[in-house]
Design a protein around this motif. Structure first.
Motif, short mmCIF file in Angstrom:
data_model
loop_
_atom_site.label_atom_id
_atom_site.label_comp_id
_atom_site.label_asym_id
_atom_site.label_seq_id
_atom_site.Cartn_x
_atom_site.Cartn_y
_atom_site.Cartn_z
N LEU A 265 0.79 -1.23 0.00
CA LEU A 265 0.00 0.00 0.00
C LEU A 265 0.82 1.28 0.00
CD1 LEU A 265 -2.67 -1.06 2.65
CD2 LEU A 265 -2.96 -1.02 0.19
N SER A 266 2.13 1.18 -0.28
CA SER A 266 2.99 2.36 -0.09
C SER A 266 2.46 3.59 -0.83
CB SER A 266 4.41 2.06 -0.52
OG SER A 266 4.48 1.91 -1.92
N ARG A 267 1.95 3.37 -2.04
CA ARG A 267 1.45 4.48 -2.82
C ARG A 267 0.36 5.24 -2.07
NH1 ARG A 267 1.24 6.04 -8.37
NH2 ARG A 267 2.95 4.66 -8.89
N TYR A 268 -0.56 4.48 -1.47
CA TYR A 268 -1.68 5.11 -0.77
C TYR A 268 -1.23 5.72 0.54
CZ TYR A 268 -4.10 2.37 -4.21
OH TYR A 268 -4.51 1.85 -5.40
N ILE A 269 -0.29 5.05 1.22
CA ILE A 269 0.18 5.56 2.50
C ILE A 269 0.89 6.89 2.31
CG2 ILE A 269 1.77 5.13 4.42
CD1 ILE A 269 1.10 2.14 4.13
N ILE A 270 1.75 6.95 1.29
CA ILE A 270 2.48 8.19 1.05
C ILE A 270 1.52 9.30 0.63
CG2 ILE A 270 4.14 9.31 -0.49
CD1 ILE A 270 5.65 6.62 -0.45
N ALA A 271 0.57 8.94 -0.24
CA ALA A 271 -0.44 9.93 -0.62
C ALA A 271 -1.21 10.37 0.62
CB ALA A 271 -1.38 9.36 -1.67
N GLY A 272 -1.39 9.42 1.55
CA GLY A 272 -2.16 9.71 2.76
C GLY A 272 -1.52 10.74 3.66
N VAL A 273 -0.18 10.81 3.62
CA VAL A 273 0.49 11.80 4.45
C VAL A 273 -0.02 13.19 4.08
CG1 VAL A 273 2.73 12.76 5.10
CG2 VAL A 273 2.52 10.33 4.68
N THR A 274 -0.38 13.37 2.82
CA THR A 274 -0.87 14.67 2.37
C THR A 274 -2.21 14.52 1.65
OG1 THR A 274 0.44 14.36 0.39
CG2 THR A 274 1.41 15.70 2.11
N LEU A 275 -3.01 13.56 2.06
CA LEU A 275 -4.21 13.18 1.31
C LEU A 275 -5.15 14.34 1.02
CD1 LEU A 275 -5.87 10.73 0.16
CD2 LEU A 275 -7.10 10.80 2.30
N GLY A 276 -5.49 15.10 2.06
CA GLY A 276 -6.45 16.19 1.89
C GLY A 276 -6.03 17.12 0.77
N GLY A 277 -4.72 17.40 0.72
CA GLY A 277 -4.20 18.31 -0.29
C GLY A 277 -4.42 17.78 -1.69
N HIS B 109 13.53 10.50 -12.47
CA HIS B 109 12.63 9.37 -12.67
C HIS B 109 12.54 8.56 -11.39
CE1 HIS B 109 12.24 10.06 -16.96
NE2 HIS B 109 13.53 10.37 -16.95
N GLY B 110 11.47 7.80 -11.24
CA GLY B 110 11.34 6.93 -10.08
C GLY B 110 11.09 7.70 -8.80
N LYS B 111 10.45 8.88 -8.90
CA LYS B 111 10.16 9.66 -7.70
C LYS B 111 9.37 8.83 -6.69
CE LYS B 111 9.94 14.24 -9.73
NZ LYS B 111 9.06 15.29 -10.22
N GLN B 112 8.38 8.11 -7.22
CA GLN B 112 7.51 7.31 -6.36
C GLN B 112 8.34 6.28 -5.59
OE1 GLN B 112 4.34 8.26 -6.16
NE2 GLN B 112 4.00 6.80 -4.49
N PHE B 113 9.27 5.68 -6.29
CA PHE B 113 10.12 4.66 -5.65
C PHE B 113 10.96 5.29 -4.54
CE2 PHE B 113 14.47 2.97 -5.42
CZ PHE B 113 14.19 1.69 -4.94
N PHE B 114 11.62 6.41 -4.85
CA PHE B 114 12.46 7.04 -3.85
C PHE B 114 11.64 7.50 -2.64
CE2 PHE B 114 15.52 7.73 -7.43
CZ PHE B 114 16.54 6.98 -6.88
N LYS B 115 10.47 8.06 -2.92
CA LYS B 115 9.62 8.49 -1.81
C LYS B 115 9.25 7.30 -0.93
CE LYS B 115 6.47 11.15 -4.02
NZ LYS B 115 5.16 11.80 -4.08
N ALA B 116 8.88 6.19 -1.58
CA ALA B 116 8.48 5.00 -0.83
C ALA B 116 9.63 4.50 0.03
CB ALA B 116 8.02 3.91 -1.79
N VAL B 117 10.85 4.52 -0.52
CA VAL B 117 12.00 4.00 0.21
C VAL B 117 12.35 4.90 1.39
CG1 VAL B 117 14.47 3.54 0.09
CG2 VAL B 117 12.96 2.70 -1.70
N ILE B 118 12.41 6.23 1.16
CA ILE B 118 12.86 7.09 2.26
C ILE B 118 11.78 7.24 3.33
CG2 ILE B 118 14.52 8.36 0.84
CD1 ILE B 118 12.57 10.68 0.75
N TYR B 119 10.53 6.98 2.99
CA TYR B 119 9.50 7.08 4.02
C TYR B 119 9.43 5.83 4.89
CZ TYR B 119 5.09 7.90 6.35
OH TYR B 119 4.14 8.07 7.31
N MET B 120 9.88 4.70 4.36
CA MET B 120 9.71 3.42 5.06
C MET B 120 10.20 3.40 6.51
SD MET B 120 10.92 -0.36 3.88
CE MET B 120 12.62 -0.01 4.26
N PRO B 121 11.42 3.93 6.79
CA PRO B 121 11.90 3.83 8.18
C PRO B 121 10.96 4.48 9.19
CG PRO B 121 13.69 4.49 6.74
CD PRO B 121 12.43 4.54 5.91
N ASN B 122 10.12 5.41 8.73
CA ASN B 122 9.19 6.08 9.63
C ASN B 122 8.16 5.11 10.23
OD1 ASN B 122 6.62 8.53 9.55
ND2 ASN B 122 8.43 8.59 10.84
#
Lengths: 280, 329
Positions: A265-277, B109-122
């Motif tokens: 679900l990473s896509r949704y979780i990351i979007a969720g951090v700023t979902l309202g926006g 490229h791969g912004k989504q991938f990098f975002k997913a990776v750097i957010y994971m430790p949180n």
């Protein structure tokens, strides 16, 4: 000229991003590798290739009576699941109450919640432990999820989401159709709030799953311990005598459920951090 | 639809109270009452000595006096130092990454991938993460094996017996756990800036650096304040990582002992008077920080007249911050 500088900066950006991504992933790579190796192999040094002891380690962990991992997972699941349900349902309810109705204490209530939005629970830990003891709930799982009914941060998210997605005409239409207020909330408002609820359920689940401070004060019984307390017990035991394969395996078990959910679900979780926006 | 008839308003107001009631009941039972009793005990001599409980006897402000004569100021200092060790690299890296990710002149490229990776430790359990670091950085762990075999160090470096080694590890972990989250928040803030501003800057021949310092930074100032304050509150709560890493001892020589670890020790030894006093001081600091957060999130309280004009922008920003508030609380 302009293009060349951007090109150089793009390369720099990639280098930095790859280093950071490596930092974030490498520790978990070592963790996974070491969970598959036996104690002797781990002591010999690091290897990039996995060993063959995954099942042995898993078996050893599952059969260690001092570290009840199975009940730890079960307890953590119960507490985190219940907290996620309570926090999202009651926060939506509270947000709806303040969003859709006009009443005298509406503004004071809103300001009050906003003021306690980021107040840490640690400041009332002493009173909390004494209260829980007085209520006979010490050493039970109840005090670990019941307080989630009042989750100011989840409330604020729900409130922001309602502002951008829930038209009050819809509520009015339901009223005209004769729907009771509760029914309107459960049948019309909640389904609209689904994306926000999903995101906040995940976040609450993760936070509760990882929570260490309060459970450590409340739970002393081995069979009621949650995963973070088991990890702490592992640390306070005589570390040198431990089978390191087992140690890595327990850490892996503690974080694996969250990682799996995140991978899906990473896509949704990351979007969720700023979902309202995004919704705006 | 809020402009309902007067009769309707009266009959529906009741539902507002009913719907917010569970929240407030839970809050009063599980947070307010505990908080009041915590504050109450801070004015009492109330501790356990061996098997006997001494007190509660009222002692006025003696607990507070004793607290400031104890090592409390030192632990406060430790907490601030370890917070800064994580926060300074975190905010710098996050700002740079947010600027890069949103810069149209860079094609990453791969912004989504990098975002997913750097957010994971949180999302990783802090105590498990600390235990992992403890194993990895122990004298016979993989990191030292690498340092020795590659010739960087002649013998294993004992991270946990060195003051800055231990503090550095805590800072590093805090950095890793939070920079992804901060990056995503700052990115949302940057994307909330009107593209027209950036276009105008480009037409006027601004370099990327100029654009960053003259447009991006001033425009995202409110969210920067928000990140700073919530990170301070999070830093004050620092517990899991140093507790597990040092087995609750704050080694070496209590240089990694945080305020919450100190509170935790008093709670375990049932020294309720002192635990209460620590809690009250924490509360006062957090209350001030909470007020700042309130005014950052509700700027209309200060400048109600400007609200209409910027209403839409505000909403956008508020929604973005809601995600942040959730993550840090």
């Amino acid at each position: 000229m302009e293009k060349r500088t951007s090109y150089g900066r793009t390369i720099l950006a990639y280098v930095v991003l790859i280093i950071l991504a490596f930092l974030c992933l490498f520790f978990f790579y070592i963790l996974i590798i070491n969970a598959t190796r036996n104690h002797a192999q781990i002591q010999q040094g690091f290897s990039f290739l996995p060993g063959k002891s995954f099942w042995v380690n898993l078996h050893n962990v599952m059969n260690d009576a001092n570290i009840p991992v199975m009940s730890g997972i079960k307890n953590s699941l119960i507490v985190s699941g219940a907290a996620a349900i309570l926090a999202t349902y009651f926060s939506s309810l509270t947000a709806y109450g303040l969003y859709a109705y006009d009443f005298k204490l509406k503004r004071p209530a809103f300001i009050f919640i906003m003021l306690i939005l980021v107040m840490p629970t640690q400041v009332s830990a002493l009173g909390f432990v004494r209260l829980v003891t007085g209520m006979g709930m010490i050493n039970t799982l109840w005090p670990l999820f019941l307080p989630s009914i009042a989750a100011p941060a989840v409330f604020y998210f729900m409130y922001s989401y309602m502002q951008s997605t829930l038209p009050l005409d819809l509520v009015e239409a339901a009223r005209i159709d004769g729907s009771s207020e509760f029914r309107t909330f459960n049948r019309i408002v909640l389904p609209i709030m689904k994306p926000a609820i999903a995101v906040q359920a995940i976040f609450t689940f993760v936070t509760t799953w990882n929570n260490f401070f309060v459970p450590a004060l409340i739970i002393s019984d081995n069979s009621k311990k949650t995963m973070p307390i088991l990890i702490a017990a592992l640390r306070s035991a005589d570390f040198m005598k431990f089978d390191m394969g087992k140690v890595y395996m327990i850490i892996l078990i503690a974080i694996l459920p969250i990682i799996i959910v995140y991978l899906i679900l990473s896509r949704y979780i990351i979007a969720g951090v700023t979902l309202g926006g995004v919704k705006e | 639809m809020k402009r309902l008839g007067k009769r309707d308003e009266i009959s529906y107001a009741k539902w507002g109270y009913i719907f917010i009631l569970p929240f407030f009941i839970a809050f009063f039972i599980f947070q307010l009452i505990p908080m009041i009793s915590t504050f109450y005990y801070s004015f009492f001599e109330y501790y356990r000595s061996g098997l006997t409980i001494i007190g509660p006897n009222p002692v006025g402000l003696e607990n507070y006096q004793a607290l400031f004569q104890s090592d409390f100021p030192k632990y406060m200092g430790n907490t601030v130092i370890m917070w800064l060790l994580g926060f300074i690299p975190q905010i710098i890296i996050s700002l740079v990454l947010a600027a890069w990710f949103t810069d149209v002149r860079l094609r990453i490229h791969g912004k989504q991938f990098f975002k997913a990776v750097i957010y994971m430790p949180n999302l990783i359990m802090a105590s498990a993460f600390a235990m992992l670091f403890f194993a990895l950085f122990s004298p016979n762990g993989p990191v030292n094996a690498f340092l020795v075999s590659s010739g960087i160090s002649a013998e294993p470096f004992r991270f946990l017996t060195s003051v800055w080694g231990a503090r550095g590890l805590v800072g590093l972990m805090n950095f890793l756990m939070w920079f992804g989250n901060t990056t995503i928040l700052l990115m949302a803030a940057v994307m909330g800036i009107s593209p027209a501003l950036f276009e105008a800057a480009e037409l006027d021949g601004c370099s990327s650096t100029q654009t960053f310092f003259k447009i991006t930074l001033p425009m995202i100032r409110p969210i920067l304040v928000y990140v700073l304050i919530t990170s301070m509150i999070g830093g004050l709560q620092m517990f899991d990582v140093p507790q597990i890493l040092t087995n609750g001892k704050g080694t070496p020589d209590r240089t990694t002992e945080t305020v919450i670890m100190f509170l935790n020790n008093h709670l375990y030894s049932k020294n309720f008077g002192m635990a209460g006093a620590i809690s009250v001081i924490l509360f006062i600091i957090c209350a001030i920080l909470c007020l700042v957060v309130y005014f950052v999130l509700n700027p209309e309280d200060e400048k109600a007249q400007r609200r209409r004009k910027r209403g839409k922008e505000l909403k956008k920003k508020q929604a973005a911050r809601a995600g942040a508030a959730e993550g840090r609380a």
